[in-house]
Scaffold this motif. Structure first.
Motif, PDB file in Angstrom:
ATOM      1  N   GLN A 312       0.832  -1.210   0.000  1.00 17.89           N
ATOM      2  CA  GLN A 312       0.000   0.000   0.000  1.00 17.89           C
ATOM      3  C   GLN A 312       0.867   1.260   0.000  1.00 17.89           C
ATOM      4  O   GLN A 312       0.545   2.245  -0.684  1.00 17.89           O
ATOM      5  CB  GLN A 312      -0.942  -0.004   1.210  1.00 17.89           C
ATOM      6  N   LEU A 313       1.971   1.242   0.740  1.00 18.39           N
ATOM      7  CA  LEU A 313       2.847   2.417   0.770  1.00 18.39           C
ATOM      8  C   LEU A 313       3.476   2.682  -0.593  1.00 18.39           C
ATOM      9  O   LEU A 313       3.605   3.843  -1.007  1.00 18.39           O
ATOM     10  CB  LEU A 313       3.943   2.225   1.821  1.00 18.39           C
ATOM     11  N   LEU A 314       3.854   1.626  -1.300  1.00 16.68           N
ATOM     12  CA  LEU A 314       4.462   1.819  -2.620  1.00 16.68           C
ATOM     13  C   LEU A 314       3.439   2.285  -3.639  1.00 16.68           C
ATOM     14  O   LEU A 314       3.787   2.979  -4.604  1.00 16.68           O
ATOM     15  CB  LEU A 314       5.126   0.526  -3.076  1.00 16.68           C
ATOM     16  N   HIS A 315       2.187   1.930  -3.456  1.00 16.76           N
ATOM     17  CA  HIS A 315       1.134   2.393  -4.358  1.00 16.76           C
ATOM     18  C   HIS A 315       0.596   3.768  -3.951  1.00 16.76           C
ATOM     19  O   HIS A 315      -0.169   4.378  -4.706  1.00 16.76           O
ATOM     20  CB  HIS A 315      -0.020   1.385  -4.411  1.00 16.76           C
ATOM     21  N   ASN A 316       0.986   4.235  -2.784  1.00 19.21           N
ATOM     22  CA  ASN A 316       0.574   5.553  -2.300  1.00 19.21           C
ATOM     23  C   ASN A 316       1.807   6.293  -1.789  1.00 19.21           C
ATOM     24  O   ASN A 316       1.989   6.467  -0.578  1.00 19.21           O
ATOM     25  CB  ASN A 316      -0.466   5.401  -1.186  1.00 19.21           C
ATOM     26  N   PRO A 317       2.677   6.737  -2.702  1.00 17.64           N
ATOM     27  CA  PRO A 317       3.964   7.331  -2.294  1.00 17.64           C
ATOM     28  C   PRO A 317       3.830   8.560  -1.416  1.00 17.64           C
ATOM     29  O   PRO A 317       4.723   8.842  -0.611  1.00 17.64           O
ATOM     30  CB  PRO A 317       4.636   7.657  -3.637  1.00 17.64           C
ATOM     31  N   GLU A 354      -5.260   1.445   8.785  1.00 20.31           N
ATOM     32  CA  GLU A 354      -5.881   1.550   7.463  1.00 20.31           C
ATOM     33  C   GLU A 354      -5.608   0.304   6.631  1.00 20.31           C
ATOM     34  O   GLU A 354      -6.478  -0.159   5.889  1.00 20.31           O
ATOM     35  CB  GLU A 354      -5.366   2.807   6.751  1.00 20.31           C
ATOM     36  N   THR A 355      -4.412  -0.265   6.767  1.00 24.63           N
ATOM     37  CA  THR A 355      -4.104  -1.495   6.035  1.00 24.63           C
ATOM     38  C   THR A 355      -4.956  -2.649   6.538  1.00 24.63           C
ATOM     39  O   THR A 355      -5.504  -3.425   5.746  1.00 24.63           O
ATOM     40  CB  THR A 355      -2.616  -1.848   6.181  1.00 24.63           C
ATOM     41  N   SER A 399     -21.354   2.765   4.058  1.00 23.15           N
ATOM     42  CA  SER A 399     -22.166   3.413   5.083  1.00 23.15           C
ATOM     43  C   SER A 399     -21.361   3.691   6.346  1.00 23.15           C
ATOM     44  O   SER A 399     -21.798   4.441   7.223  1.00 23.15           O
ATOM     45  CB  SER A 399     -23.382   2.542   5.423  1.00 23.15           C
ATOM     46  N   ILE A 400     -20.175   3.091   6.435  1.00 24.31           N
ATOM     47  CA  ILE A 400     -19.310   3.279   7.609  1.00 24.31           C
ATOM     48  C   ILE A 400     -18.114   4.152   7.276  1.00 24.31           C
ATOM     49  O   ILE A 400     -17.723   5.035   8.042  1.00 24.31           O
ATOM     50  CB  ILE A 400     -18.793   1.914   8.128  1.00 24.31           C
ATOM     51  N   TRP A 401     -17.531   3.906   6.087  1.00 17.83           N
ATOM     52  CA  TRP A 401     -16.272   4.549   5.714  1.00 17.83           C
ATOM     53  C   TRP A 401     -16.448   5.436   4.483  1.00 17.83           C
ATOM     54  O   TRP A 401     -17.031   5.022   3.491  1.00 17.83           O
ATOM     55  CB  TRP A 401     -15.217   3.491   5.396  1.00 17.83           C
ATOM     56  N   GLU A 402     -15.917   6.646   4.565  1.00 18.34           N
ATOM     57  CA  GLU A 402     -15.900   7.535   3.403  1.00 18.34           C
ATOM     58  C   GLU A 402     -14.875   7.023   2.395  1.00 18.34           C
ATOM     59  O   GLU A 402     -13.757   6.662   2.769  1.00 18.34           O
ATOM     60  CB  GLU A 402     -15.521   8.954   3.846  1.00 18.34           C
ATOM     61  N   ARG A 403     -15.269   6.953   1.114  1.00 21.27           N
ATOM     62  CA  ARG A 403     -14.403   6.426   0.051  1.00 21.27           C
ATOM     63  C   ARG A 403     -13.705   5.140   0.524  1.00 21.27           C
ATOM     64  O   ARG A 403     -12.481   5.099   0.670  1.00 21.27           O
ATOM     65  CB  ARG A 403     -13.385   7.490  -0.377  1.00 21.27           C
ATOM     66  N   PRO A 404     -14.483   4.088   0.772  1.00 23.63           N
ATOM     67  CA  PRO A 404     -13.971   2.901   1.478  1.00 23.63           C
ATOM     68  C   PRO A 404     -12.878   2.142   0.752  1.00 23.63           C
ATOM     69  O   PRO A 404     -12.102   1.440   1.395  1.00 23.63           O
ATOM     70  CB  PRO A 404     -15.226   2.036   1.642  1.00 23.63           C
ATOM     71  N   THR A 405     -12.796   2.229  -0.570  1.00 19.57           N
ATOM     72  CA  THR A 405     -11.782   1.464  -1.287  1.00 19.57           C
ATOM     73  C   THR A 405     -10.462   2.227  -1.438  1.00 19.57           C
ATOM     74  O   THR A 405      -9.496   1.675  -1.976  1.00 19.57           O
ATOM     75  CB  THR A 405     -12.286   1.065  -2.684  1.00 19.57           C
ATOM     76  N   GLU A 406     -10.403   3.462  -0.956  1.00 20.31           N
ATOM     77  CA  GLU A 406      -9.178   4.249  -1.042  1.00 20.31           C
ATOM     78  C   GLU A 406      -8.337   4.079   0.224  1.00 20.31           C
ATOM     79  O   GLU A 406      -8.868   3.918   1.323  1.00 20.31           O
ATOM     80  CB  GLU A 406      -9.494   5.730  -1.249  1.00 20.31           C
ATOM     81  N   PHE A 407      -7.018   4.126   0.046  1.00 21.45           N
ATOM     82  CA  PHE A 407      -6.091   4.002   1.160  1.00 21.45           C
ATOM     83  C   PHE A 407      -5.873   5.387   1.753  1.00 21.45           C
ATOM     84  O   PHE A 407      -5.146   6.211   1.202  1.00 21.45           O
ATOM     85  CB  PHE A 407      -4.772   3.398   0.672  1.00 21.45           C
ATOM     86  N   MET A 408      -6.503   5.664   2.893  1.00 23.81           N
ATOM     87  CA  MET A 408      -6.483   6.995   3.511  1.00 23.81           C
ATOM     88  C   MET A 408      -6.216   6.870   5.015  1.00 23.81           C
ATOM     89  O   MET A 408      -7.145   6.871   5.824  1.00 23.81           O
ATOM     90  CB  MET A 408      -7.816   7.708   3.284  1.00 23.81           C
TER      91      MET A 408
END
Length: 499
Positions: A312-317, A354-355, A399-408
């Protein structure tokens, strides 16, 4: 000829009668307000035809249609699938005692020495084993005393990264993480390293890791006996091809465990370890063998989580850059990260949360079984039902998480949410009586390893290669392809030599 015909007809008639009985039971249960279901279950296989190779995704898709609690027949076993924090809390907390047991698993019977590990039933035996974990593994003084093991394995990992940098080759991160976690666990449990670069009796030591890997591979296969009621199980054993495979594997496991126990009995001039404590507390050596094997199997999830974090870190520098900035401020460039630093690394802790939200190593929490009939969400749950909590679906619920498929990771900043079983929108380790007992030890290893990897090196994909985040289900949720990265030291050589 007549004998052969009767040998065929008896199992066939049994299957027909069992299928008919299953239909009658389903009709009877339907009168008791069962949770929503995808319609009629097929004879014998139930709703298994709806579950694909990615069961967490199949069940997530069904929950979107039928709601946060569903009733399925998996084979002939009634099953409840919950996919919301509210339903998970009601199942694991409000009905914690009803769901304190585990369903039948072939691996627990054979590899677990006839359920001598923490096992199926919530009993005095399982409580004693959990207490051993608390007092001998995860008590604060025990965690502190095992720090030298984690540092020793971290030093070995650094040497591998330094060598890869000098040779300008990519590192197989899955192998590196697996080596770190497996050896850290075997050192704490049994005072020996069994996997990796240089050990005495290398081939023999590698065998233990191979046995554990084979158990994993066999566990995820389809086992007929796990999908029939207990009173019919012995009639189906003859058609389950995995039973002979498990028995052959168990012979290897037992041979290795016997050798380790004998070595512990003979060696008295060393500090006591976890196996010594087990041997003093339990008369049955089968219990010791089963529980040690169970803990070694559990160690794999820590390596899986570490690989997901790095991917996830390498895909989100931009996240990696912020994490290194925080580490620069808290730790500085002249030393490595220490365990005392963890509480000050808010952003780094958010990255781990988050991971685990997005890519939980156990997307379906280890299943539980109802010892009594109960209700969840106002629905009737029959006795003997298997409960699955879909942590993967909960972690991606819009319904629980904003933009649930994004790594934030930022979503966790300023929030007190943790993964210790009290916040049911983030329960990668479970909750309640059967929560993962080794969580504190796993987290210590995960945090020390990742914080120092992020702080100590610049990371990149090999030129021209960008690995996808596609996952696959292999008992745990893993990257479809092992992560391979290039590492470049961020600090002077003296920093890495301080361990």
């Amino acid at each position: 000829m007549e004998l052969a015909l009767s040998s065929f007809l008896l199992p066939f008639l049994l299957l027909v009668l069992t299928g008919a009985l299953s239909i009658l039971v389903t009709l009877w249960d339907k009168k008791k307000n069962l949770p929503p279901s995808p319609g009629w279950a097929l004879p014998l296989i139930g709703h298994l035809h709806l579950i694909r190779k990615q069961p967490h995704r199949s069940l997530q898709a069904l929950s979107k249609k039928y709601g946060p609690i569903m009733f399925l027949k998996l084979g002939m076993v009634p099953s409840i699938i919950v996919s919301s924090p509210e339903m998970a809390k009601e199942a694991l907390t409000n009905n914690g005692l009803a769901f304190a047991s585990r369903p039948y698993l072939l691996v627990s019977e054979i590899i677990g020495y006839n359920f001598q590990n923490i096992g199926i039933h919530y009993s005095e035996h399982s409580r004693r084993l959990r207490k051993m974990c608390v007092t001998e593994l995860i008590a604060p003084q025990k965690l502190d005393s095992s720090l030298w093991v984690r540092l020793q394995e971290l030093s070995r990992a650094f040497r591998i990264l330094q060598q890869s940098y000098e040779e300008k080759v990519a590192v197989d991160m899955r192998y590196l993480f697996s080596t770190f976690t497996f050896n850290a666990f075997t050192m704490i449990l049994m005072s020996k390293r069994y996997f990796g670069d240089t050990t005495d009796d290398h081939d023999q030591h590698m065998e233990l890791k191979h046995v554990i890997n084979e158990i994993f591979s066999l566990t995820i296969k389809f086992h007929i006996t796990e999908f029939v009621p207990s009173h019919l199980r012995r009639f189906f054993e003859w058609v389950d091809p995995t039973i002979p495979q498990f028995k052959r594997l168990h012979e290897k496991q037992d041979k290795f465990m016997k050798k380790i126990i004998e070595e512990h009995k003979e060696s008295t001039d060393r500090p006591k370890d976890f196996m010594d404590a087990l041997l003093e507390s339990f008369d049955a050596e089968a219990t010791v063998k089963a529980f040690i094997t169970e803990l070694l199997l559990a160690s794999d999830s820590t390596a899986v989580a570490a690989e997901w974090v790095m991917a996830q870190l390498l895909h989100n520098p931009h996240v990696l850059e912020k994490a290194q900035l925080e580490l620069n401020l808290v730790v500085g460039p002249n030393r490595l990260v220490q365990e005392s630093d963890f509480s000050k690394l808010e952003y780094f802790q958010a990255i781990i949360k988050e991971t685990l939200r997005l890519c939980p190593p156990g997307p379906l929490l280890i299943p539980r079984s109802s010892d009594v009939a109960c209700t969840i969400g106002g629905y009737y749950v029959p006795k003997g039902s298997t409960l699955f909590v879909n942590a993967f679906a909960i972690g991606r619920d819009p319904s629980i998480w904003e933009r649930p498929t994004e790594f934030m990771p930022e979503r966790f900043l300023g929030r007190s949410v943790d993964f210790k079983g009290q916040h049911f929108d983030l329960i990668p380790f479970g909750s309640g009586r059967r929560m993962c007992p080794g969580m504190p030890l796993a987290l210590k290893a995960l945090e020390l390893l990742l914080a120092n990897f992020v702080h100590g090196f610049y990371w990149s994909f090999p030129p021209g290669e960008i690995q996808t985040l596609e996952d696959c289900f292999e008992t745990t949720l893993v990257l479809k392809s092992p992560l391979k990265l290039l590492a470049v030291p961020r600090h002077s050589a003296s920093v890495y030599a301080e361990i």
